[in-house]
Write a protein that holds these residues in place. Sequence first.
Motif, PDB file in Angstrom:
ATOM      1  N   CYS A   1       8.674  -2.876  12.512  1.00  0.00           N
ATOM      2  CA  CYS A   1       7.979  -1.608  12.314  1.00  0.00           C
ATOM      3  C   CYS A   1       6.941  -1.511  13.421  1.00  0.00           C
ATOM      4  CB  CYS A   1       7.260  -1.593  10.972  1.00  0.00           C
ATOM      5  SG  CYS A   1       8.314  -1.931   9.570  1.00  0.00           S
ATOM      6  N   PHE A   2       6.672  -0.301  13.872  1.00  0.00           N
ATOM      7  CA  PHE A   2       5.705  -0.111  14.939  1.00  0.00           C
ATOM      8  C   PHE A   2       4.569   0.757  14.452  1.00  0.00           C
ATOM      9  CE2 PHE A   2       3.900   1.749  18.731  1.00  0.00           C
ATOM     10  CZ  PHE A   2       3.766   0.619  19.527  1.00  0.00           C
ATOM     11  N   GLY A   3       3.342   0.372  14.807  1.00  0.00           N
ATOM     12  CA  GLY A   3       2.209   1.190  14.393  1.00  0.00           C
ATOM     13  C   GLY A   3       0.880   0.570  14.766  1.00  0.00           C
ATOM     14  N   VAL A   4      -0.140   1.007  14.047  1.00  0.00           N
ATOM     15  CA  VAL A   4      -1.509   0.544  14.246  1.00  0.00           C
ATOM     16  C   VAL A   4      -2.015   0.045  12.897  1.00  0.00           C
ATOM     17  CG1 VAL A   4      -3.869   1.264  14.830  1.00  0.00           C
ATOM     18  CG2 VAL A   4      -1.929   2.159  16.138  1.00  0.00           C
ATOM     19  N   ILE A   5      -2.673  -1.080  12.917  1.00  0.00           N
ATOM     20  CA  ILE A   5      -3.220  -1.636  11.674  1.00  0.00           C
ATOM     21  C   ILE A   5      -4.447  -0.819  11.281  1.00  0.00           C
ATOM     22  CG2 ILE A   5      -4.227  -3.660  10.552  1.00  0.00           C
ATOM     23  CD1 ILE A   5      -2.643  -5.384  12.593  1.00  0.00           C
ATOM     24  N   ASP A   6      -4.357  -0.148  10.136  1.00  0.00           N
ATOM     25  CA  ASP A   6      -5.464   0.685   9.644  1.00  0.00           C
ATOM     26  C   ASP A   6      -6.487  -0.120   8.860  1.00  0.00           C
ATOM     27  OD1 ASP A   6      -4.793   3.108  10.730  1.00  0.00           O
ATOM     28  OD2 ASP A   6      -3.917   3.937   8.899  1.00  0.00           O
ATOM     29  N   ARG A   7      -6.000  -1.043   8.058  1.00  0.00           N
ATOM     30  CA  ARG A   7      -6.905  -1.790   7.172  1.00  0.00           C
ATOM     31  C   ARG A   7      -6.357  -3.185   6.968  1.00  0.00           C
ATOM     32  NH1 ARG A   7      -8.396   0.615   1.359  1.00  0.00           N
ATOM     33  NH2 ARG A   7      -7.274   2.279   2.371  1.00  0.00           N
ATOM     34  N   VAL A   8      -7.287  -4.139   6.843  1.00  0.00           N
ATOM     35  CA  VAL A   8      -6.897  -5.522   6.548  1.00  0.00           C
ATOM     36  C   VAL A   8      -7.701  -5.976   5.348  1.00  0.00           C
ATOM     37  CG1 VAL A   8      -6.776  -7.895   7.400  1.00  0.00           C
ATOM     38  CG2 VAL A   8      -6.412  -5.983   8.988  1.00  0.00           C
TER      39      VAL A   8
ATOM     40  N   LEU B   1      -2.252  -6.178   4.791  1.00  0.00           N
ATOM     41  CA  LEU B   1      -2.655  -5.218   5.815  1.00  0.00           C
ATOM     42  C   LEU B   1      -1.964  -3.897   5.525  1.00  0.00           C
ATOM     43  CD1 LEU B   1      -0.236  -4.553   8.091  1.00  0.00           C
ATOM     44  CD2 LEU B   1      -0.764  -6.865   8.781  1.00  0.00           C
ATOM     45  N   GLU B   2      -2.542  -2.832   6.068  1.00  0.00           N
ATOM     46  CA  GLU B   2      -1.919  -1.521   5.993  1.00  0.00           C
ATOM     47  C   GLU B   2      -1.609  -1.095   7.419  1.00  0.00           C
ATOM     48  OE1 GLU B   2      -4.472   1.100   3.807  1.00  0.00           O
ATOM     49  OE2 GLU B   2      -3.995   0.123   1.898  1.00  0.00           O
ATOM     50  N   LEU B   3      -0.333  -0.796   7.662  1.00  0.00           N
ATOM     51  CA  LEU B   3       0.135  -0.421   8.984  1.00  0.00           C
ATOM     52  C   LEU B   3       0.504   1.058   8.988  1.00  0.00           C
ATOM     53  CD1 LEU B   3       0.956  -1.604  11.811  1.00  0.00           C
ATOM     54  CD2 LEU B   3       3.283  -1.752  10.890  1.00  0.00           C
ATOM     55  N   ALA B   4      -0.193   1.843   9.825  1.00  0.00           N
ATOM     56  CA  ALA B   4       0.139   3.255   9.996  1.00  0.00           C
ATOM     57  C   ALA B   4       1.321   3.327  10.949  1.00  0.00           C
ATOM     58  CB  ALA B   4      -1.057   4.014  10.558  1.00  0.00           C
ATOM     59  N   LEU B   5       2.468   3.757  10.452  1.00  0.00           N
ATOM     60  CA  LEU B   5       3.674   3.820  11.269  1.00  0.00           C
ATOM     61  C   LEU B   5       3.628   5.043  12.172  1.00  0.00           C
ATOM     62  CD1 LEU B   5       6.348   2.866   8.584  1.00  0.00           C
ATOM     63  CD2 LEU B   5       5.165   1.367  10.203  1.00  0.00           C
ATOM     64  N   ILE B   6       3.723   4.812  13.481  1.00  0.00           N
ATOM     65  CA  ILE B   6       3.700   5.885  14.472  1.00  0.00           C
ATOM     66  C   ILE B   6       4.817   5.649  15.476  1.00  0.00           C
ATOM     67  CG2 ILE B   6       1.208   6.288  14.247  1.00  0.00           C
ATOM     68  CD1 ILE B   6       0.828   4.691  16.848  1.00  0.00           C
TER      69      ILE B   6
ATOM     70  N   GLU C   1       0.428  12.061  13.747  1.00  0.00           N
ATOM     71  CA  GLU C   1       1.512  11.190  14.219  1.00  0.00           C
ATOM     72  C   GLU C   1       1.944  10.153  13.182  1.00  0.00           C
ATOM     73  OE1 GLU C   1       3.123  11.603  17.064  1.00  0.00           O
ATOM     74  OE2 GLU C   1       1.816  13.283  17.566  1.00  0.00           O
ATOM     75  N   VAL C   2       1.137   9.941  12.153  1.00  0.00           N
ATOM     76  CA  VAL C   2       1.437   8.915  11.154  1.00  0.00           C
ATOM     77  C   VAL C   2       2.566   9.384  10.243  1.00  0.00           C
ATOM     78  CG1 VAL C   2       0.535   7.560   9.223  1.00  0.00           C
ATOM     79  CG2 VAL C   2      -0.905   8.006  11.216  1.00  0.00           C
ATOM     80  N   ARG C   3       3.691   8.649  10.283  1.00  0.00           N
ATOM     81  CA  ARG C   3       4.837   8.988   9.434  1.00  0.00           C
ATOM     82  C   ARG C   3       4.607   8.520   8.005  1.00  0.00           C
ATOM     83  NH1 ARG C   3       8.113   6.518  13.818  1.00  0.00           N
ATOM     84  NH2 ARG C   3       8.335   4.856  12.330  1.00  0.00           N
ATOM     85  N   GLU C   4       4.069   7.329   7.882  1.00  0.00           N
ATOM     86  CA  GLU C   4       3.724   6.770   6.570  1.00  0.00           C
ATOM     87  C   GLU C   4       2.869   5.532   6.785  1.00  0.00           C
ATOM     88  OE1 GLU C   4       6.970   4.835   4.289  1.00  0.00           O
ATOM     89  OE2 GLU C   4       8.186   5.168   6.072  1.00  0.00           O
ATOM     90  N   VAL C   5       2.282   5.045   5.707  1.00  0.00           N
ATOM     91  CA  VAL C   5       1.467   3.834   5.772  1.00  0.00           C
ATOM     92  C   VAL C   5       2.174   2.759   4.966  1.00  0.00           C
ATOM     93  CG1 VAL C   5      -0.750   2.782   5.220  1.00  0.00           C
ATOM     94  CG2 VAL C   5      -0.668   5.134   6.090  1.00  0.00           C
ATOM     95  N   LEU C   6       2.381   1.638   5.601  1.00  0.00           N
ATOM     96  CA  LEU C   6       3.100   0.522   4.993  1.00  0.00           C
ATOM     97  C   LEU C   6       2.091  -0.557   4.605  1.00  0.00           C
ATOM     98  CD1 LEU C   6       6.071  -0.444   4.570  1.00  0.00           C
ATOM     99  CD2 LEU C   6       5.903  -1.503   6.819  1.00  0.00           C
ATOM    100  N   THR C   7       2.097  -0.993   3.353  1.00  0.00           N
ATOM    101  CA  THR C   7       1.244  -2.085   2.902  1.00  0.00           C
ATOM    102  C   THR C   7       2.076  -3.363   2.908  1.00  0.00           C
ATOM    103  OG1 THR C   7      -0.053  -0.587   1.529  1.00  0.00           O
ATOM    104  CG2 THR C   7      -0.206  -2.948   1.026  1.00  0.00           C
ATOM    105  N   VAL C   8       1.584  -4.386   3.610  1.00  0.00           N
ATOM    106  CA  VAL C   8       2.350  -5.615   3.800  1.00  0.00           C
ATOM    107  C   VAL C   8       1.500  -6.821   3.402  1.00  0.00           C
ATOM    108  CG1 VAL C   8       3.619  -7.037   5.462  1.00  0.00           C
ATOM    109  CG2 VAL C   8       3.542  -4.551   5.759  1.00  0.00           C
ATOM    110  N   PRO C   9       1.933  -7.600   2.412  1.00  0.00           N
ATOM    111  CA  PRO C   9       1.219  -8.844   2.083  1.00  0.00           C
ATOM    112  C   PRO C   9       1.314  -9.815   3.266  1.00  0.00           C
ATOM    113  CG  PRO C   9       2.832  -8.289   0.390  1.00  0.00           C
ATOM    114  CD  PRO C   9       3.081  -7.376   1.535  1.00  0.00           C
ATOM    115  N   PHE C  10       0.263 -10.581   3.499  1.00  0.00           N
ATOM    116  CA  PHE C  10       0.300 -11.584   4.572  1.00  0.00           C
ATOM    117  C   PHE C  10       1.508 -12.503   4.414  1.00  0.00           C
ATOM    118  CE2 PHE C  10      -4.594 -11.843   5.402  1.00  0.00           C
ATOM    119  CZ  PHE C  10      -4.579 -10.555   5.886  1.00  0.00           C
TER     120      PHE C  10
END
Length: 186
Positions: free
Chosen positions: A137-144, A149-154, A164-173
């Motif tokens: 997945c490609f994006g910018v980390i919005d929150r940790v 972490l939450e990754l804004a997919l762009i 530009e943000v398609r969705e926000v993905l929450t990913v456990p470490f």
Amino acid sequence: MRWDALFADLESQLHAVASAQQESEIRERTRGEQARLTLVQRLSGQVGRQVGVSTRGGRSVTGVLTNVGAQWLALAVEGRSVVVPLPALRTVRASGRAVGQPLSGIEAKLGLGPVLRALSRDRAQVALWVTSADSGCFGVIDRVGSDFLELALIPRGDERRAAEVREVLTVPFSSIDTLESESSIE
């Protein structure tokens, strides 16, 4: 003369037994010291060297090991930094057998979170692979958070803007396999 030969033979046997016992004790102490080594120590002895890693998610990455943290390692690969959480490692290929010192002080307490927060602070564009997916997945980390972490997919190459943000993905470490960034991990 026979007595001299007998005493010389006994002395030789005694010396051989003492040598064997000493060698056995050295081997046992060496095994004991090796049993106390950690993966972080093993990896820190390879900093600055070319290593290859394979991960639980099936990725293989080869690069120069630049940093080792309490829960992660970073590789320099063709101008990018690749962060791999230690739990995601399957194997490490290294040419050297050097071992580093244990992490100490604050270094020993800092996990994956501070690395991800630095990337978030820098608004670095990242590619993230999780342990169960074939593609990243490609994006910018919005929150940790403490363990996610939450990754804004762009779209790749675009700046992080709300439109530009398609969705926000929450990913456990625990699901992170590898994370690539153009920013270096210091």
